[in-house]
Design a protein around this motif. Structure first.
Motif, PDB file in Angstrom:
ATOM      1  N   HIS A  92     -61.017 -12.816  29.199  1.00  0.00           N
ATOM      2  CA  HIS A  92     -60.751 -12.977  30.627  1.00  0.00           C
ATOM      3  C   HIS A  92     -60.110 -11.748  31.260  1.00  0.00           C
ATOM      4  O   HIS A  92     -59.767 -11.790  32.447  1.00  0.00           O
ATOM      5  N   CYS A  93     -59.916 -10.680  30.509  1.00  0.00           N
ATOM      6  CA  CYS A  93     -59.176  -9.548  31.077  1.00  0.00           C
ATOM      7  C   CYS A  93     -59.599  -8.215  30.478  1.00  0.00           C
ATOM      8  O   CYS A  93     -60.150  -8.141  29.372  1.00  0.00           O
ATOM      9  N   TYR A  94     -59.352  -7.174  31.272  1.00  0.00           N
ATOM     10  CA  TYR A  94     -59.264  -5.802  30.783  1.00  0.00           C
ATOM     11  C   TYR A  94     -57.789  -5.407  30.871  1.00  0.00           C
ATOM     12  O   TYR A  94     -57.080  -5.828  31.793  1.00  0.00           O
ATOM     13  N   ILE A  95     -57.346  -4.576  29.946  1.00  0.00           N
ATOM     14  CA  ILE A  95     -56.025  -3.975  30.085  1.00  0.00           C
ATOM     15  C   ILE A  95     -56.204  -2.468  30.191  1.00  0.00           C
ATOM     16  O   ILE A  95     -56.712  -1.822  29.264  1.00  0.00           O
ATOM     17  N   PHE A  96     -55.828  -1.928  31.348  1.00  0.00           N
ATOM     18  CA  PHE A  96     -55.848  -0.488  31.590  1.00  0.00           C
ATOM     19  C   PHE A  96     -54.407   0.018  31.575  1.00  0.00           C
ATOM     20  O   PHE A  96     -53.519  -0.608  32.159  1.00  0.00           O
ATOM     21  N   VAL A  97     -54.200   1.144  30.908  1.00  0.00           N
ATOM     22  CA  VAL A  97     -52.863   1.729  30.812  1.00  0.00           C
ATOM     23  C   VAL A  97     -52.858   3.064  31.544  1.00  0.00           C
ATOM     24  O   VAL A  97     -53.789   3.876  31.397  1.00  0.00           O
ATOM     25  N   GLU A  98     -51.827   3.274  32.330  1.00  0.00           N
ATOM     26  CA  GLU A  98     -51.668   4.528  33.066  1.00  0.00           C
ATOM     27  C   GLU A  98     -51.661   5.696  32.080  1.00  0.00           C
ATOM     28  O   GLU A  98     -50.952   5.668  31.064  1.00  0.00           O
ATOM     29  N   ASP A  99     -52.448   6.724  32.371  1.00  0.00           N
ATOM     30  CA  ASP A  99     -52.608   7.834  31.427  1.00  0.00           C
ATOM     31  C   ASP A  99     -51.295   8.551  31.141  1.00  0.00           C
ATOM     32  O   ASP A  99     -51.041   8.975  30.005  1.00  0.00           O
ATOM     33  N   GLU A 100     -50.448   8.692  32.145  1.00  0.00           N
ATOM     34  CA  GLU A 100     -49.238   9.489  31.947  1.00  0.00           C
ATOM     35  C   GLU A 100     -48.207   8.795  31.055  1.00  0.00           C
ATOM     36  O   GLU A 100     -47.269   9.439  30.581  1.00  0.00           O
ATOM     37  N   ILE A 101     -48.369   7.484  30.819  1.00  0.00           N
ATOM     38  CA  ILE A 101     -47.425   6.804  29.923  1.00  0.00           C
ATOM     39  C   ILE A 101     -48.054   6.490  28.568  1.00  0.00           C
ATOM     40  O   ILE A 101     -47.377   5.974  27.678  1.00  0.00           O
ATOM     41  N   TRP A 102     -49.352   6.781  28.419  1.00  0.00           N
ATOM     42  CA  TRP A 102     -50.010   6.541  27.139  1.00  0.00           C
ATOM     43  C   TRP A 102     -49.403   7.463  26.072  1.00  0.00           C
ATOM     44  O   TRP A 102     -49.065   8.601  26.337  1.00  0.00           O
ATOM     45  N   LYS A 103     -49.244   6.942  24.886  1.00  0.00           N
ATOM     46  CA  LYS A 103     -48.647   7.652  23.749  1.00  0.00           C
ATOM     47  C   LYS A 103     -47.152   7.902  23.924  1.00  0.00           C
ATOM     48  O   LYS A 103     -46.570   8.719  23.208  1.00  0.00           O
ATOM     49  N   THR A 104     -46.532   7.218  24.875  1.00  0.00           N
ATOM     50  CA  THR A 104     -45.071   7.246  24.954  1.00  0.00           C
ATOM     51  C   THR A 104     -44.534   6.087  24.128  1.00  0.00           C
ATOM     52  O   THR A 104     -45.251   5.117  23.853  1.00  0.00           O
ATOM     53  N   PRO A 105     -43.264   6.139  23.712  1.00  0.00           N
ATOM     54  CA  PRO A 105     -42.725   5.092  22.823  1.00  0.00           C
ATOM     55  C   PRO A 105     -42.798   3.681  23.404  1.00  0.00           C
ATOM     56  O   PRO A 105     -42.835   2.708  22.641  1.00  0.00           O
ATOM     57  N   ARG A 106     -42.837   3.540  24.716  1.00  0.00           N
ATOM     58  CA  ARG A 106     -42.829   2.209  25.318  1.00  0.00           C
ATOM     59  C   ARG A 106     -44.200   1.536  25.262  1.00  0.00           C
ATOM     60  O   ARG A 106     -44.303   0.326  25.479  1.00  0.00           O
ATOM     61  N   ILE A 107     -45.250   2.291  25.013  1.00  0.00           N
ATOM     62  CA  ILE A 107     -46.602   1.733  24.967  1.00  0.00           C
ATOM     63  C   ILE A 107     -47.037   1.642  23.511  1.00  0.00           C
ATOM     64  O   ILE A 107     -47.238   2.659  22.840  1.00  0.00           O
ATOM     65  N   THR A 108     -47.178   0.421  23.020  1.00  0.00           N
ATOM     66  CA  THR A 108     -47.569   0.204  21.630  1.00  0.00           C
ATOM     67  C   THR A 108     -48.788  -0.708  21.573  1.00  0.00           C
ATOM     68  O   THR A 108     -49.043  -1.495  22.496  1.00  0.00           O
ATOM     69  N   LYS A 109     -49.513  -0.597  20.481  1.00  0.00           N
ATOM     70  CA  LYS A 109     -50.659  -1.476  20.278  1.00  0.00           C
ATOM     71  C   LYS A 109     -50.214  -2.931  20.239  1.00  0.00           C
ATOM     72  O   LYS A 109     -50.879  -3.818  20.788  1.00  0.00           O
ATOM     73  N   LYS A 110     -49.056  -3.186  19.620  1.00  0.00           N
ATOM     74  CA  LYS A 110     -48.537  -4.542  19.539  1.00  0.00           C
ATOM     75  C   LYS A 110     -48.246  -5.099  20.927  1.00  0.00           C
ATOM     76  O   LYS A 110     -48.531  -6.267  21.224  1.00  0.00           O
ATOM     77  N   GLY A 111     -47.667  -4.273  21.794  1.00  0.00           N
ATOM     78  CA  GLY A 111     -47.349  -4.725  23.141  1.00  0.00           C
ATOM     79  C   GLY A 111     -48.594  -5.054  23.944  1.00  0.00           C
ATOM     80  O   GLY A 111     -48.651  -6.080  24.640  1.00  0.00           O
ATOM     81  N   ILE A 112     -49.604  -4.194  23.865  1.00  0.00           N
ATOM     82  CA  ILE A 112     -50.851  -4.440  24.593  1.00  0.00           C
ATOM     83  C   ILE A 112     -51.537  -5.693  24.063  1.00  0.00           C
ATOM     84  O   ILE A 112     -52.018  -6.541  24.825  1.00  0.00           O
ATOM     85  N   GLU A 113     -51.561  -5.832  22.743  1.00  0.00           N
ATOM     86  CA  GLU A 113     -52.195  -7.009  22.148  1.00  0.00           C
ATOM     87  C   GLU A 113     -51.467  -8.289  22.537  1.00  0.00           C
ATOM     88  O   GLU A 113     -52.096  -9.325  22.780  1.00  0.00           O
ATOM     89  N   SER A 114     -50.140  -8.237  22.621  1.00  0.00           N
ATOM     90  CA  SER A 114     -49.380  -9.440  22.975  1.00  0.00           C
ATOM     91  C   SER A 114     -49.713  -9.896  24.393  1.00  0.00           C
ATOM     92  O   SER A 114     -49.797 -11.102  24.662  1.00  0.00           O
ATOM     93  N   LEU A 115     -49.916  -8.950  25.315  1.00  0.00           N
ATOM     94  CA  LEU A 115     -50.322  -9.312  26.671  1.00  0.00           C
ATOM     95  C   LEU A 115     -51.709  -9.949  26.669  1.00  0.00           C
ATOM     96  O   LEU A 115     -51.953 -10.962  27.338  1.00  0.00           O
TER      97      LEU A 115
END
Length: 529
Positions: A92-115
């Protein structure tokens, strides 16, 4: 641009009363506000809603696809463009992440998957259905302007405002029209942890805004925000302990803060700006009040009632009336509002005067002795003052003469054997009304203002037996006459906790306005109290 210039520019863009109110509330709380929804600060137009009917054909996205999307700066009060990349494709969704925060410590695969899992598959309340299924089952289906059934979840670092605080997410209706034409909700990544209940609650909250806009684009803010707060609860992400809705419970009337030495004058704009309407500024503290009210409606009338509220083209209290009528209930909004005021105070585990899903904390109240000379207070529109009465001089009854230039509702809560009764009494602006509760019991008075003519109201408290002439002089005119009889007849036959019951006419305190009360009234007719 220098951050101080950003702040100065932002201050210029917000209305002066808004800035004053936010600063004032910050001084009251003395603490930083928790991250919250930013949708209420964005404009929503019914004209935009019409574009939803024009479905377009849009190719689906794959992981790695780029997309430039609009975002909103709460610091500047302006929209801007930011680049994102697709990092998840779900049912039911796409998750798009802002490029400038990608690969920063706050963005994790676990966090995206949990959403993604929360939105598509599972919530604490429903292990077999996610936010999408849970909320659409209650509030209705989302718009689909792009012909793609998936919702765009954009994770970004929201540009917050020093004045209006930190925002956890938002939904912007302008994205529903060309050239964007997409269903997008925004979730913050800083300071929010994506793998947290707050992030998942934000997703449920903002998605409800989308569903509500699809059904009723000009809905009053209190009902829209209340439904979004309830969406968090329905999915299992809302605090249900005594700290829930504590912001409202500590200050149910913004013109009487928890600090009695802090005076709030009408020059702040707080009386008129603390609005539930579609155009007035919606104060952050009213999120809690709206949450409690929508939760109460959901518990008393069920999820079909909430769906009817959202789908109804009328707004606010009118849609509550339409919902109740459509479901063939006798009550109307004012009955619900009066019972809700009692429920917030009592929080009984069962029945109409409490909450089943929440442990509601102690709402602010004052204690007044009986008798009390003239009491005068300022009352915010839709705010509530609670007064516990102390010492009724051994007399089995209480009377209050109430007056205001604004319309008021007085609610009398009376402890009786086996529980409580609640009586909601409307008091038209510009009149004096003698209200009462008779028979044994310990009483609580609550007052709420329902029109915007004046914030000031006054009342006196007196011990009084219901059999006296003064108790039958409902308009406090000094004579028990035809106008009092007309009032009595309009309530005759009503019983405690039924719609329309007025304890002022229940002169013997028997729990209903019946023939015994008529005999008392008749014996006093024509007398001068």
């Amino acid at each position: 641009m220098d951050s101080n210039l950003f702040l100065a520019y932002g201050l210029l863009r917000w209305p002066t009363p808004v800035v004053l109110i936010v600063l004032l509330l910050s001084s009251i709380s003395g603490t930083d506000a928790q991250p919250r929804c930013g949708t209420y600060l964005l404009t929503s137009s019914q004209a935009l809603h019409k574009t939803v009917n024009a479905r377009q054909s849009t190719a689906s996205f794959q992981i790695g696809d780029p997309l430039t999307v609009p975002a909103f700066s709460f610091r500047q009060g302006l929209r801007y463009q930011t680049t994102t990349t697709c990092r998840w494709v779900g049912e039911h969704c796409y998750i798009f992440v802002e490029d400038e925060i990608w690969k920063t410590p706050r963005i994790t695969k676990k966090g995206i998957e949990s959403l993604a899992v929360a939105f598509d598959q599972s919530t604490p309340i429903h292990a077999d259905q996610g936010i999408y299924q849970t909320t659409t089952g209650i509030f209705g289906m989302p718009p689909d302007v792009d012909g793609d059934p998936r919702i765009f979840i954009v994770v970004l670092d929201i540009i917050d405002s020093v004045i209006s605080g930190t925002f956890s997410g938002y939904y912007d209706t302008e994205n529903q029209q060309p050239p964007i034409s997409r269903e997008i909700v925004y979730v913050d990544s800083n300071p929010i942890d994506l793998d947290s209940n707050l992030a998942r609650a934000t997703l449920a909250h903002e998605f409800q805004h989308m569903l509500h806009w699809a059904a009723d684009p000009d809905e009053n803010k209190w009902l829209d925000e209340g439904c979004s707060e309830y969406a968090e609860l329905a999915c299992g992400y809302k605090d249900t302990t005594a700290t829930s809705a504590s912001g409202y419970l500590q200050v149910p009337n913004l013109l009487r803060t928890s600090d009695p030495s802090l005076l709030i004058g009408s020059s702040t704009g707080i009386s008129s700006e603390a609005s539930w309407g579609s155009n007035g500024f919606f104060l952050p503290i009213l999120f809690d009040q709206s949450f409690l009210l929508v939760t109460y409606i959901a518990e008393q009338y069920g999820h079909p009632a909430i769906g009817s509220l959202v789908a109804d083209p009328e707004n606010g209290t009118a849609s509550v009336d339409n919902m109740l009528g459509g479901l063939e209930y006798e009550e109307r909004f004012w009955d619900v509002w009066g019972n809700w005021i009692s429920a917030v105070f009592l929080d009984q585990e069962e029945g109409e005067l409490g909450f089943r899903q929440l442990d509601v904390g102690k709402v602010r109240r004052d204690t007044l002795g009986v008798p009390s000379d003239m009491q005068t207070y300022s009352l915010q529109l839709w705010g509530v003052d609670y007064f516990v009465t102390d010492g009724e001089a051994g007399v089995a009854g209480l009377s209050a003469d109430v007056s205001s230039q604004s319309d008021l509702m007085a609610v009398i809560i009376n402890s009786v054997e086996g529980g409580y009764t609640s009586s909601a009494i409307t008091i038209p602006g510009g009149s004096v009304r003698r209200i009462g509760s008779y028979g044994p019991g310990h009483r609580v008075l609550a007052f709420t203002r329902t029109s915007d003519r004046s914030e000031v109201y006054s009342f006196t408290l007196s011990p009084m037996e219901g059999t006296t002439p003064a108790a039958c002089d409902f308009d406090a005119s000094g004579l028990v006459d035809l106008s009092d009889f007309i009032e009595f007849v309009s309530i005759f036959g009503k019983a405690a906790n039924q719609p329309g019951y007025d304890s002022s006419m229940d002169l013997n305190g028997g729990g209903s306005v019946d023939f015994a009360d008529f005999l008392i009234f008749a014996s006093n007719f024509g007398t001068f109290p």
